[in-house]
Design a protein around this motif. Structure first.
Motif, PDB file in Angstrom:
ATOM      1  N   GLN A   7       0.835  -1.209   0.000  1.00  0.00           N
ATOM      2  CA  GLN A   7       0.000   0.000   0.000  1.00  0.00           C
ATOM      3  C   GLN A   7       0.873   1.263   0.000  1.00  0.00           C
ATOM      4  N   ASP A   8       1.916   1.266   0.826  1.00  0.00           N
ATOM      5  CA  ASP A   8       2.817   2.428   0.873  1.00  0.00           C
ATOM      6  C   ASP A   8       3.492   2.640  -0.481  1.00  0.00           C
ATOM      7  N   ALA A   9       3.938   1.546  -1.077  1.00  0.00           N
ATOM      8  CA  ALA A   9       4.633   1.646  -2.378  1.00  0.00           C
ATOM      9  C   ALA A   9       3.682   2.169  -3.451  1.00  0.00           C
ATOM     10  N   LEU A  10       2.424   1.733  -3.419  1.00  0.00           N
ATOM     11  CA  LEU A  10       1.441   2.218  -4.398  1.00  0.00           C
ATOM     12  C   LEU A  10       1.146   3.698  -4.173  1.00  0.00           C
ATOM     13  N   ASN A  11       1.101   4.111  -2.911  1.00  0.00           N
ATOM     14  CA  ASN A  11       0.896   5.537  -2.603  1.00  0.00           C
ATOM     15  C   ASN A  11       2.055   6.388  -3.125  1.00  0.00           C
ATOM     16  N   VAL A  12       3.260   5.874  -2.999  1.00  0.00           N
ATOM     17  CA  VAL A  12       4.432   6.591  -3.534  1.00  0.00           C
ATOM     18  C   VAL A  12       4.306   6.717  -5.055  1.00  0.00           C
ATOM     19  N   GLN A  13       3.826   5.642  -5.695  1.00  0.00           N
ATOM     20  CA  GLN A  13       3.681   5.674  -7.158  1.00  0.00           C
ATOM     21  C   GLN A  13       2.584   6.652  -7.582  1.00  0.00           C
ATOM     22  N   ILE A  14       1.514   6.728  -6.825  1.00  0.00           N
ATOM     23  CA  ILE A  14       0.436   7.691  -7.129  1.00  0.00           C
ATOM     24  C   ILE A  14       1.021   9.111  -7.122  1.00  0.00           C
ATOM     25  N   ASN A  15       1.854   9.380  -6.126  1.00  0.00           N
ATOM     26  CA  ASN A  15       2.507  10.697  -6.055  1.00  0.00           C
ATOM     27  C   ASN A  15       3.432  10.911  -7.264  1.00  0.00           C
ATOM     28  N   ALA A  16       4.152   9.853  -7.647  1.00  0.00           N
ATOM     29  CA  ALA A  16       5.076   9.959  -8.789  1.00  0.00           C
ATOM     30  C   ALA A  16       4.316  10.226 -10.088  1.00  0.00           C
ATOM     31  N   GLU A  17       3.142   9.608 -10.238  1.00  0.00           N
ATOM     32  CA  GLU A  17       2.343   9.833 -11.455  1.00  0.00           C
ATOM     33  C   GLU A  17       1.817  11.270 -11.476  1.00  0.00           C
ATOM     34  N   LEU A  18       1.412  11.760 -10.315  1.00  0.00           N
ATOM     35  CA  LEU A  18       0.915  13.139 -10.248  1.00  0.00           C
ATOM     36  C   LEU A  18       2.055  14.135 -10.468  1.00  0.00           C
ATOM     37  N   TRP A  19       3.252  13.777 -10.000  1.00  0.00           N
ATOM     38  CA  TRP A  19       4.410  14.632 -10.260  1.00  0.00           C
ATOM     39  C   TRP A  19       4.708  14.664 -11.753  1.00  0.00           C
TER      40      TRP A  19
END
Ligand code: MG
Length: 170
Positions: A7-19
């Motif tokens: 879940q944490d890793a997916l949250n980091v990826q969500i941030n990366a996609e928004l970046w």
């Protein structure tokens, strides 16, 4: 259920996609300011696609009963010297995203999270396409380097790109 690590890793990826979305919006605005309407259009579509990527991951985390916590989006560069520099940065960025997706796949595999592994296949394939598209444009820009006419033609071509919503197999 998603493991905390997944879940944490997916949250980091969500941030990366928004970046990524923010970066491409910045490139679109810079291109627009400099009169490259086609390039501005191409990056405006990238901006939408990156938001789609984030949304796909958000929907997936929610579907698994997980929690999405939005983190701050880091600042992005706002100006590039040339379209070539812009697309060089884009390729480097997409290569970095590919390694982030690969890392997510590795975590899913370690966690024996087969549903996440399955979901990530779409992203793995998407990255192959992203890198290929950007590499093609970079090749064209390198070919016409120094030619205003060449740049004009490429800008015109990139202006023809049309947004289509991603089709993600469920
Ligand atoms: Mg993406």
């Amino acid at each position: 259920m998603l493991s905390t690590k997944m879940q944490d890793a997916l949250n980091v990826q969500i941030n990366a996609e928004l970046w990524s979305a923010y970066l491409y919006l910045s490139m679109s605005l810079d291109a627009s300011n400099k009169g490259y309407k086609g390039i501005a259009n191409w990056f405006a579509i990238q901006f939408k696609e990156e938001q789609d990527h984030a949304q796909i991951l958000i929907d997936y985390v929610l579907a698994r009963g997980g929690k999405v916590a939005l983190a701050p989006i880091e600042a992005v560069q706002t100006e590039w010297d040339t379209p070539l520099a812009m697309f060089s940065d884009t390729l480097a960025h997409e290569q970095k995203v590919t390694s982030l997706i690969d890392n997510l796949c590795r975590i899913a595999s370690e966690e024996k999270d087969f549903a996440t592994s399955s979901k990530l296949v779409w992203f793995v394939n998407e990255q192959v396409e992203e890198e290929e598209n950007v590499r093609d444009i970079l090749d064209q820009l390198s070919m016409v380097e120094g030619s205003k006419m060449g740049l004009y033609m490429i800008d015109k071509e990139l202006g023809a790109r049309v947004y289509t919503a991603p089709s993600v197999a469920e």
